[in-house]
Design an enzyme around this catalytic site. Structure first.
Site, PDB file in Angstrom:
ATOM      1  N   THR A 358       0.926  -1.122   0.000  1.00 47.88           N
ATOM      2  CA  THR A 358       0.000   0.000   0.000  1.00 47.88           C
ATOM      3  C   THR A 358       0.958   1.161   0.000  1.00 47.88           C
ATOM      4  OG1 THR A 358      -1.666  -1.230   1.172  1.00 47.88           O
ATOM      5  CG2 THR A 358      -1.676   1.126   1.582  1.00 47.88           C
ATOM      6  N   SER A 430      -7.350  -1.856   7.129  1.00 54.22           N
ATOM      7  CA  SER A 430      -6.495  -1.563   8.290  1.00 54.22           C
ATOM      8  C   SER A 430      -5.758  -0.237   8.107  1.00 54.22           C
ATOM      9  CB  SER A 430      -5.455  -2.668   8.471  1.00 54.22           C
ATOM     10  OG  SER A 430      -6.086  -3.890   8.734  1.00 54.22           O
ATOM     11  N   GLY A 451      -0.807  -4.069   5.341  1.00 54.89           N
ATOM     12  CA  GLY A 451      -1.927  -4.932   5.728  1.00 54.89           C
ATOM     13  C   GLY A 451      -2.266  -4.740   7.204  1.00 54.89           C
TER      14      GLY A 451
HETATM   15  O1  DON Z   1      -6.917  -1.838   3.323  1.00 56.16           O
HETATM   16  C1  DON Z   1      -6.134  -2.623   3.819  1.00 56.16           C
HETATM   17  O2  DON Z   1      -5.988  -2.756   5.014  1.00 56.16           O
HETATM   18  C2  DON Z   1      -5.254  -3.466   2.918  1.00 56.16           C
HETATM   19  N1  DON Z   1      -5.853  -3.606   1.633  1.00 56.16           N
HETATM   20  C3  DON Z   1      -3.904  -2.873   2.848  1.00 56.16           C
HETATM   21  C4  DON Z   1      -2.981  -3.757   2.063  1.00 56.16           C
HETATM   22  C5  DON Z   1      -1.577  -3.486   2.310  1.00 56.16           C
HETATM   23  O3  DON Z   1      -1.173  -2.708   3.129  1.00 56.16           O
HETATM   24  C6  DON Z   1      -0.613  -4.240   1.479  1.00 56.16           C
HETATM   25  N2  DON Z   1      -0.272  -5.440   2.049  1.00 56.16           N
HETATM   26  N3  DON Z   1      -0.690  -6.524   1.916  1.00 56.16           N
END
Ligand code: DON
Length: 547
Positions: A358, A430, A451
C-alpha cells in the site's frame, strides 16, 4: 581511500529528512514528492499537494499508487478548525456474493477487483478544501506518464519481480515490460501512454473516469476477463466525507480513520489501554515495554475481529470501543510478566498477512494544514490486471472481505458477520492515516502500508513520539513490532539486540518471529516555532522535501 569515502558519505545530502518553516512532504516516490512541492510553491495548500502526489504516484509507484484502487485521506486544517476524513474505499460490485471467496481465492482473478474510489475521493477532497484548479493537480501526473520518468532502483526491482513470473496478464506485460526486453535498471525511463490518456481525461473532469471512456474500457476488460464490475457500478460509486475517530492521549488529540477502516478505532483502543501506564519507565525496546504493547495489540485486534465492518451496512460500536472505561477493563486483564494466549480472549468467536504494498504519504503546508493519505491496490500491483487501452492497474481489494463466512481460525482468517461480502459494501481496511494535534494544531502526521501490521506501525510511531520524545527521524527509524491476535505470534523488526530481546519475551510466553514492517512517511510540526520536519521512511525508497 577509505577516509575519502567516509567524507563523501558524510557530505551526501540526506534525501530522507527535510526541515523548514513552509510546506513539507514525505512519501515513497521521489518524482511524486517533486510534483507535490511544485504545487505548494504555486500557492496550493496541503490538500492540493496531497491530490497531486496521489495522482503522480499512480504513475511513479504503480505497485500501490493508483487510480484503480482506493483509500483514505485525513485532513486537519489547523488553527483549531475541525479535522475531516475522505473515504474513497472501493465497493463490492452489484454482482458480488457473500460466499464468492469461500474455500478458494485467486489473488490475480479480476473478480477480486472492487469498484475504484481514488478519483472521486480526490475530487471530493478538492471540492471541499482545494485552492488550485483541479486540472493543475492532475496534469503533472499525465505528463509523467506521457513523457516518462527514470525508475529508481527500488521500482526497478519491484517491476522485475512481478514481471518474472508473477503476472498472467498480457496487458500488464505489454505496459510494464521493458521496451526491447530485459530487466529494468535504475535510470531507465518508463512511459505509460495509455495511462497518460486516461489521466488527461481525468484532468478535464473527474467524472470522466466513472462515466466516460475509462469506465467503458474497464467494463469491457471485465467482460473479456470474467470480472464483475459494470459501467453501472462505476456510475454509482460515491466517495464519502466522514467524521474521523478521536481519542485523547497524553494531552494530545489523536485523529484517525473511522470505519470502514479498522485503523482509527483499533489505534484509539490501544492508546486508551496504554494511557494508564507510564510506558517510558522502561526503555522503548525493553522486554517490559514490548510486552505491554504486544498485550494491548492482541486485545485490540480481537475486538477488531469481532466488531468492525462497513458502517453503512453493519452497526459498529465505535463509541464503546473508544470509551476509556472499556479500555481500562480490557487492560486490567494484562499480566505484566506473562503473555496471555490469544485463544483465551476469543470465547465469543468459534475458532476454526501483510506485505508492504500500500502506500502512505504525509503533507503539511505553510499555514499548518496537514494531510495524511493512505491508498492502495491491496496486493503489490493489485490483481495485476491492466485495463486494456486505459493503462491503469486494478485493485484486488475484494480479498479484504472475510473469505469464508463463519471461519475464524488460528492462522488469522476472520469469518465474523461484520465484514462479509455484500453488493455495494466497502471491505474492512487496516489503513491508519493519523494526525496528532495539540491545542487545535497538528503536531504529528503518520500512517503506513503493511496490511494488518499498519495499525501497529502507526502505534509505534505515536508512542515513540509522545511517550519516548523521539524526533521524527528516530520515531520512523526505530524497530517496530506487530501482534494481531491470531496467529498468536509477536513479530519484531530486526535490530542489534533482537536476540536477547526475543529470548526475554519467549521466557514470558510469547512466540517470537522477525520481519520488516511498514513504510511510515511522517511529519513532525512544532506550532510554536513553525518548524516542520518531514521524515521519509528508508525501508523501501522514499524522499522528504521542504518547500
Ligand atoms: O486496506 C487494507 O488494510 C489493505 N488492503 C492494505 C494492504 C496493504 O497494506 C498491502 N499489504 N498486503
Amino acid at each position: 581511500m577509505l577516509s575519502l569515502c567516509l567524507l563523501l558519505l558524510a557530505q551526501a545530502p540526506d534525501l530522507h529528512t527535510a526541515t523548514g518553516t513552509g510546506g513539507v512532504i514525505a512519501a515513497v516516490s521521489p518524482p511524486a514528492v517533486d510534483v507535490g512541492i511544485a504545487v505548494l510553491r504555486a500557492g496550493g495548500n496541503a490538500v492540493d499537494a496531497a491530490i497531486a502526489v496521489g495522482f503522480a504516484e499512480a504513475v511513479t509507484w504503480p505497485e500501490a499508487g493508483n487510480i484503480g484502487g482506493g483509500g483514505f485521506m485525513l485532513v486537519h486544517p489547523g488553527k483549531g478548525k475541525p479535522p475531516t476524513f475522505f473515504d474513497f474505499r472501493e465497493t463490492a460490485p452489484a454482482a458480488a456474493r457473500v460466499d464468492m471467496f469461500a474455500g478458494k481465492i485467486d489473488y490475480q482473478s479480476p473478480v477480486t477487483a472492487g469498484v475504484p474510489g481514488t478519483v472521486r475521493g480526490f475530487a471530493l477532497a478538492h471540492q471541499k478544501h482545494g485552492k488550485r484548479p483541479w486540472k493543475e493537480l492532475v496534469e503533472p501526473a499525465a505528463k509523467l506518464a506521457r513523457d516518462g520518468f527514470p525508475v529508481t532502483a527500488s521500482l526497478a526491482r519491484r517491476l522485475n519481480g512481478v514481471l518474472g513470473d508473477k503476472t498472467r496478464n498480457e496487458e500488464f506485460r505489454r505496459v510494464f515490460g521493458k521496451p526491447g526486453g530485459g530487466e529494468w535498471q535504475a535510470g531507465d525511463v518508463l512511459t505509460q501512454p495509455d495511462l497518460a490518456k486516461t489521466l488527461a481525461a481525468v484532468a478535464e473532469s473527474p467524472d470522466a473516469f466513472y462515466t466516460g471512456e475509462p469506465a467503458r474500457l474497464l467494463a469491457a476488460e471485465m467482460t473479456r476477463s470474467g470480472g464483475l464490475i459494470t459501467q453501472a457500478d462505476m456510475e454509482k460509486y460515491q466517495a464519502e466525507e466522514r467524521t474521523p475517530t478521536c481519542v485523547t492521549y497524553r494531552g494530545r488529540d489523536v485523529y484517525g480513520a473511522p470505519p470502514p477502516s479498522s485503523g482509527g478505532v483499533t489505534l484509539g483502543l490501544m492508546l486508551n489501554m496504554l494511557e494508564g501506564e507510564e510506558l517510558a519507565r522502561h526503555p522503548r525496546h525493553s522486554p517490559e515495554t514490548v510486552h505491554r504493547l504486544t498485550e494491548v495489540m492482541r486485545r485490540a485486534y480481537c475486538e477488531r475481529a469481532k466488531h468492525l465492518g462497513d458502517p453503512d451496512f453493519v452497526t459498529v460500536p465505535t463509541d464503546l470501543l473508544l470509551d476509556k472505561a472499556f479500555a481500562r477493563r480490557l487492560a486490567a486483564g494484562i499480566d505484566p510478566a506473562k503473555a496471555t494466549p490469544s485463544a483465551a480472549l476469543a470465547d465469543e468467536i468459534p475458532l476454526a498477512d501483510g506485505g508492504s504494498e500500500t502506500t502512505h504519504y504525509s503533507v503539511a503546508d505553510r499555514d499548518g494544514m496537514a494531510v495524511s493519505t493512505t491508498y492502495t491496490l491491496e496486493n503489490s500491483f493489485g490483481c495485476r490486471v491492466v485495463v486494456r487501452g486505459a493503462g491503469f492497474i486494478l485493485n484486488n481489494e475484494m480479498t479484504d472481505f472475510n473469505h469464508t463466512p463463519g471461519v475464524t481460525d488460528r492462522r488469522g482468517n476472520i469469518g465474523t458477520p461484520a465484514n462479509r461480502v455484500a453488493p455495494g459494501k466497502r471491505m474492512l481496511s487496516s489503513m491508519t492515516p493519523t494526525i496528532v494535534a495539540r491545542g487545535g494544531e497538528p503536531v504529528l502526521v503518520t500512517g503506513s502500508p503493511g496490511g494488518r501490521t499498519i495499525i501497529n506501525t502507526a502505534l509505534c510511531v505515536v508512542v515513540n513520539t509522545l511517550d519516548y520524545g523521539m524526533d521524527a527521524r528516530a520515531a520512523v527509524d526505530a524497530p517496530r513490532q506487530h501482534h494481531q491476535w491470531f496467529p498468536d505470534r509477536l513479530t519484531l523488526e530486526p535490530s542489534a539486540d533482537i536476540e536477547s530481546l526475543a529470548a526475554r519475551l519467549k521466557a514470558m510466553g510469547h512466540a517470537v518471529g522477525s520481519g520488516r514492517q511498514g513504510d511510515a512517511h511522517s511529519i513532525r510540526l512544532d506550532p510554536a516555532s513553525g518548524k516542520r520536519t518531514a521524515a521519509a521512511d528508508k525501508r523501501l525508497d522514499g524522499r522528504a522535501a521542504a518547500e
